[in-house]
Enzyme design. Structure first.
Site, PDB file in Angstrom:
ATOM      1  N   THR A 108      68.335  50.180  31.082  1.00  0.00           N
ATOM      2  CA  THR A 108      67.261  51.194  30.508  1.00  0.00           C
ATOM      3  C   THR A 108      66.464  52.162  31.350  1.00  0.00           C
ATOM      4  O   THR A 108      65.856  52.936  31.031  1.00  0.00           O
ATOM      5  CB  THR A 108      66.236  50.077  29.823  1.00  0.00           C
ATOM      6  OG1 THR A 108      66.040  49.369  30.491  1.00  0.00           O
ATOM      7  CG2 THR A 108      67.078  49.815  28.403  1.00  0.00           C
ATOM      8  N   THR A 184      67.876  44.823  33.523  1.00  0.00           N
ATOM      9  CA  THR A 184      67.096  43.708  34.446  1.00  0.00           C
ATOM     10  C   THR A 184      67.606  42.228  34.054  1.00  0.00           C
ATOM     11  O   THR A 184      67.284  41.278  34.976  1.00  0.00           O
ATOM     12  CB  THR A 184      65.812  43.836  33.609  1.00  0.00           C
ATOM     13  OG1 THR A 184      65.628  43.696  32.492  1.00  0.00           O
ATOM     14  CG2 THR A 184      64.993  45.204  34.291  1.00  0.00           C
ATOM     15  N   ASP A 185      68.365  42.116  33.070  1.00  0.00           N
ATOM     16  CA  ASP A 185      68.945  40.578  32.678  1.00  0.00           C
ATOM     17  C   ASP A 185      69.434  39.817  34.066  1.00  0.00           C
ATOM     18  O   ASP A 185      69.256  38.736  34.331  1.00  0.00           O
ATOM     19  CB  ASP A 185      69.474  40.435  31.584  1.00  0.00           C
ATOM     20  CG  ASP A 185      68.785  40.608  30.126  1.00  0.00           C
ATOM     21  OD1 ASP A 185      67.527  40.917  30.192  1.00  0.00           O
ATOM     22  OD2 ASP A 185      69.187  40.537  29.077  1.00  0.00           O
ATOM     23  N   LYS A 263      64.333  36.695  37.532  1.00  0.00           N
ATOM     24  CA  LYS A 263      63.738  37.014  36.390  1.00  0.00           C
ATOM     25  C   LYS A 263      63.030  36.081  35.587  1.00  0.00           C
ATOM     26  O   LYS A 263      63.714  35.157  35.593  1.00  0.00           O
ATOM     27  CB  LYS A 263      64.571  37.968  35.353  1.00  0.00           C
ATOM     28  CG  LYS A 263      63.872  38.651  34.361  1.00  0.00           C
ATOM     29  CD  LYS A 263      64.847  39.219  33.349  1.00  0.00           C
ATOM     30  CE  LYS A 263      64.217  40.270  32.252  1.00  0.00           C
ATOM     31  NZ  LYS A 263      65.059  40.928  31.354  1.00  0.00           N
TER      32      LYS A 263
END
Lengths: 462, 641
Positions: A108, A184-185, A263
């Site tokens: 994103t 980001t995952d 994360k």
């Protein structure tokens, strides 16, 4: 997008009804249903939505859904097809500024929402990025290359290898820094694998993403992009790093070492944390503030070692009480060559697994132990269980994070079948994946509710 | 355009408003009564200025469909505000902070919205799509409001016509602003995320009073459901106003309906006067094409000024610019609203866009008040090479803000040659309005990709319809027919006891006047006395009306029993009530009361009869109709016994 005048996204009943009225997507219509009359434009329907409703954009800009089977009449006034385009402004070139390459993998950080369809459109060329974040031009001369467009959960060996090779190419060409846009995952998986595949880089390699997509006014994308580009252009830290928000406030970012970052929240902006250590540096729009000094420095040469070995038959097993040996057995039966266990506490599993672990040992499968507590070291001497397991060939992986151990084992097994050599690679720190000591401020999870913590968060914008 | 000139508010007639082509519509924001917020499970309706933490954010504009930045978005970006959110952990979770995606929409809120949409006779939507409506002022941390359309194309009856209801939306409420100084705006987040319905009327109102009246009808309609919040801030009106040749301008957040007419009048006046200003500019040859203005740094020229606001700034190392507006002489004094001049439009822009919030933030050469000395004006005029036909505007502050401010001065002045800028304006205490921001365009709607569409099933609608009150206007017409006193009609229609009233009249055959007065006026009287009206629940009221129906008590007796119940005393059983007093008993009580009056000194002896009645009736505890007592009291008061 449905430029072909189709019934894009519609199926079943809704498709039948639209066809019967000849009302294609983008038709400007007046629709009468059992509940009344509605005026607007027929939009494409999301393919995951049900086959019973027609989506109409009202004049006010709102979308509504109408039950297809209750449609009694459709008057078509014309067609208004949307052409969504991100404005491109030429990225200004300034010979005095460093050259930074942005490699795109998806995610994103660099996308725009098509407001009519809800589809995400990538914004990626330097011109598009300049149109969105003009501040970038004050930092560097930016070049971009889209390697692929995948969500981060779909990143895999093929993408890892292609990215590592692209980094090598850019370094040889003489860029001053590299930024990698990534979902980001699984950013910390990719950060770890690139830390192994790209060694002794002379320039910063900065991974960046966003937790709020860039189509939102409150997005963290623009600031993350500015921080990462600044780091790539100006910092003297020649390592693979993750650059994401420090606090949830728009104040500064943190530069995390690629092998120690994880994360830690499904949605917070400040989701990335360095585990068991402190980050390398803080970065704001104004400056980069190192928090430690043991990082690899920027060099002026163009030398870099790229080693893209990767064995795909490696798995990670998250142990839980009452786990049955068949979990491990099935990995053995399916030809896996390496297993990383995330064990409880200091690195334990239950006794019923022992026979399965024994089978691993006999079949020459590399088994490494990490901890699901994330913080702390594996210590297999404290209890008998640990010693028993080492007898069965399970090798403690110190304080390597489970995901890091997973990609490192895949990388090691990709290079050799010799388990001793694999062991040597695994236990020799290459990019800070294991550390000799855990500093006392390496484990800080504040507990809300405690007066001194409440006082701290009430005075500091977190 | 016509030569019409605005008169003072009190002298304006409907014909005057017609002459300027006055049109106005409403956007009514009404919080609905739910336990929780709309998209998270935080409690709704808990307000507190206390906070545990602060977070800091900035808003960036995102692109519209055409790849253009929305005007508002760009303006907000120019302001470069730091937004501070104050977080109270009791009322706010990570959703409102924009650190957690939305949870599914609160079902109760949706039921209430659908119910009200039915009352407005709106065409309901089969499938709700959640949209993001962008707000870059920071009032919502996400930068957008989650909102959805529940129904479109309804109406309400008004006078002899219908006022159209364009749409009804269900959305989340925004933050409350604490302060906005310089480049920092602070919000408290307790109200953020509370469910709210937005009802949009057509631009169908023709005078300022009509706007307020329609607002009242809508207010009473939603209140009749008993499922909306009341109290300060629970309902807020945005009013759209335009005149012939004007532009739709939105006055935001009017907290009380009685304030609407004057505000709306002033906006119509402002637009009309701005159109006259444009005509004057064009007469002078200052058209959009011919408009000219230049900006010069006059820091050095004004270094020694004795005008304090400028001197303080320059001594602190700030700068001053002069913007020369060619051909504008005297026009900054052009009246826009009552006691308000065109210079205010410019000062407002500079304040909001350039964040020059210390006032005054500009001085100009058309002003007759003491600012710069004539020698200084002369020096400035020379520095910018202005002629006597030009107006000079001086702005001061931090260098970057002064640059933005100078641009805004020229932008706003040029807009005067074009017409009326599309703006949202804030309602001010004195009934005038000030610039708030550029009116957002239709390009600020995006689908919310975080939430799936929600089906509105027939079953759900049937369940809601069953519990829906009859629209108030239907009730009100019927009440009037029944002879319910005029001042009771409207309160009764929105009263929680409207249903009981209907039953009492239709089925119990109780006199409508007696029933309505008891349910509205007696209740009010009990509340005024500070008694607990909450004790008068439907069961208790039924008990009292049973006694009335069975003629155990009289109409007067109803109040006595209501008061008794409100004090927490037990009601007498029907059989235990004393019988109606005999003629002798009444005579005796009149005599006793007369004796008590004898000891009093009455201010107004003519009121003796009233006073006597007031003593006799309670003594008989409602066992008798006043009509039976009155002749005896009159005779006694006149000294005939």
């Amino acid at each position: 997008m449905a430029g072909d005048g189709s019934y894009k996204g519609y199926r079943g009943e809704a498709l039948e009804v639209l066809k019967s009225f000849g009302a294609m997507v983008w038709s400007d219509v007046e629709i009468t249903t059992a509940r009344g009359t509605y005026t607007g434009i027929i939009l494409p329907r999301s393919e995951t939505a049900d086959p019973f409703h027609v989506v109409v954009k009202l004049r006010s800009g709102y979308n509504i859904g109408l039950l297809a089977r209750s449609i009694q009449a459709v008057t078509i006034h014309g067609r208004k097809e949307a052409h969504y385009k991100i404005p491109e402004k030429e990225f200004p070139f300034d010979p005095a500024r460093p050259k930074v390459k942005l490699l795109g993998t998806g995610g994103t950080i660099a996308s725009r929402l098509d407001y009519r369809t809800g589809a995400v459109i990538p914004a990626f060329s330097p011109g598009e990025l300049y149109g969105s974040v003009p501040e970038l031009a004050d930092i560097c001369n930016l070049e971009t290359e889209k390697l692929f467009g995948v969500f981060s959960e779909n990143m895999g060996p093929e993408q890892y290898i292609a990215t590592a090779r692209a980094i090598g190419r850019e370094i040889e060409k003489g860029v001053q820094g590299i930024v990698i846009g990534h979902g980001t995952d699984t950013m910390h998986h990719t950060a770890a694998v690139l830390s192994f595949m790209v060694q002794d880089s002379p320039v910063p390699v900065v991974m960046v993403g966003s937790q709020r997509s860039s189509d939102r006014p409150s997005s963290d994308a623009a600031l993350n992009l500015m921080h990462s580009v600044k780091t790539a252009a100006e910092s003297d830290i020649a390592e693979v790093m993750v650059c994401m928000f420090g606090p949830t406030s728009d104040t500064y970012g943190l530069l995390h070492r690629g092998t120690r970052v994880r994360k830690m929240h499904s949605s917070y902006r400040s989701t990335f944390r360095t585990i068991g250590d402190i980050p390398i540096a803080m970065v704001s729009r104004e400056k980069i503030t190192p928090l430690r000094h043991d990082y690899k420095r920027r060099r002026t040469d163009r030398g870099v070692k790229i080693n893209t070995a990767f064995e795909e038959m490696v798995s990670i097993v998250y142990y839980y009480p009452n786990m049955k040996p068949d979990i491990i057995d099935s990995l053995v039966d399916n030809g896996y060559r390496g297993i990383v266990i995330a064990g409880t506490g200091l690195g334990h599993v239950n006794k019923p697994l022992y026979p399965a672990l024994k089978r691993c040992q006999e079949k020459g499968i590399a088994v490494y132990m990490t901890v699901q507590t994330l913080w702390g070291y594996v210590q297999m001497y404290v209890y008998d269980t640990g010693r028993d397991m080492m007898e069965l060939g399970v090798i403690p992986a110190a304080n390597m994070l489970p995901e890091v151990a997973y990609v490192k084992l895949a990388w090691a097994l990709g290079q050799t079948r010799d388990l001793e050599e694999v062991r040597r690679i695994m236990l020799t720190p290459i990019a800070g994946e294991t550390t000799e000591r855990e500093p006392s401020n390496g484990y800080l999870i504040f507990q809300g509710g405690i007066p001194e913590v409440e006082e701290f968060i009430s005075t500091i914008r977190k | 355009m016509s030569e019409f000139l605005f008169k003072p508010f009190a002298e304006m007639t409907a014909a005057d408003y017609e002459a300027v082509g006055f049109r106005s519509g409403l956007e009514i924001h009404q919080q609905v009564l739910t336990e929780k917020k709309l998209f998270c499970r935080c409690p709704a309706g808990r307000y507190s200025r206390e906070y545990d933490a602060e977070i800091l954010r900035h808003m960036r504009p995102t692109l519209s469909e055409l790849g253009e930045y929305d005007g508002t978005a760009l303006m907000e970006f120019k302001t470069k505000k730091e937004i501070i959110y104050r977080i109270n952990r009791e009322t706010v979770c990570t959703y409102e902070m924009d650190d957690t995606p939305p949870f599914m929409m609160d079902e109760t809120a949706l039921d209430i919205a659908l119910g009200i949409a039915m009352l407005y006779d709106l065409n309901l939507v089969d499938e709700l799509h959640i949209a993001r409506k962008q707000y870059l002022d920071g009032s919502i941390p996400t930068g957008f409001q989650r909102t959805t359309i529940v129904g479109v194309n309804g109406w309400i009856p008004y006078k002899d016509r219908r006022v159209s209801i364009v749409q009804l939306g269900l959305e989340e409420d925004a933050c409350r602003e604490v302060s906005d100084v310089g480049h920092r705006r602070t919000y408290i987040t307790d109200r953020l995320g509370m469910p709210l319905i937005e009802t949009v009327t057509g631009p169908d109102m023709r005078t300022p009073d009509e706007v307020a009246e329609v607002a009242q009808i809508c207010r009473r309609l939603v209140r009749s459901t008993g499922r909306v919040r009341t109290g300060i801030g629970a309902a807020r009106e945005d009013v759209n106003v335009s005149v012939t040749g004007g532009t739709r301008v939105e006055i935001k957040g009017v907290p009380r309906i009685p304030r609407i007419p004057l505000l709306v009048h002033h906006e119509a006046m402002r637009q009309w006067n701005l159109l006259r200003l444009r005509a004057e500019l064009h007469r002078r040859g200052v058209t959009p094409e011919a408009f000219r203005s230049e900006t010069e740094d006059v820091t050095r020229v004004l270094q020694k000024t004795s005008y304090l606001p400028v001197r303080d700034a320059l001594e602190a190392g700030e700068t001053a610019n002069c913007v020369v507006l060619r051909g504008f002489r005297d026009l900054l004094n052009w009246q826009t609203q009552t006691n308000t001049r065109f210079s205010r439009e410019i000062s407002d822009r500079v304040r909001v866009v350039a964040c020059l919030t210390r006032l005054p933030n500009i001085v100009h050469s058309d002003s007759s008040s003491e600012t710069l000395s004539s020698a200084e004006w002369l020096a400035v005029r020379k520095a910018v090479r202005a002629s006597k036909d030009d107006t000079l505007v001086v702005v001061w502050g931090g260098a970057e803000d002064v640059r933005t401010g100078s641009q805004e001065i020229a932008i706003r002045a040029k807009e005067a040659t074009v017409g009326i800028p599309s703006e949202t304006r804030q309602a001010l205490r004195d009934g005038t309005n000030g610039f708030e921001r550029i009116l957002p365009g239709p390009d600020r709607m995006y689908p919310d990709t975080d939430l799936p569409p929600i089906k509105v099933t027939e079953e759900r609608l049937a369940r809601i319809r069953e519990k829906l009150p009859v629209p108030i206007w239907t009730h009100e017409a019927w009440y009037a027919e029944l002879g319910v006193p005029a001042d009771v009609v409207q309160p009764l229609a929105v009263s929680a006891h409207a249903g009981l009233f209907e039953e009492l009249v239709r089925e119990w055959k109780i006199d409508p006047v007696a029933a309505s007065v008891a349910l509205v006026q007696f209740m009010k009287r009990i509340r005024r006395k500070g008694l607990d009206a909450g004790r008068l629940d439907e069961r208790t009221l039924r008990g009292i009306f049973t006694l009335l129906r069975d003629k155990k008590i009289t109409r007067e007796g109803v109040y006595a029993l209501m008061e008794k119940a409100a004090r927490g005393e037990a009601l007498p059983a029907a059989g235990a009530l004393p019988p109606a007093p005999s003629g002798e008993e009444i005579e005796a009580e009149v005599g006793r009361s007369l004796g008590r009056i004898g000891g009093m000194s009455l201010h107004n002896p003519e009121k003796k009869g009233h006073v006597l009645m007031g003593l006799v009736m309670p003594a008989l505890r409602g066992r008798v109709e006043g009509a039976a007592v009155a002749p005896r009291v009159a005779a006694a008061a006149a000294g005939r016994i």
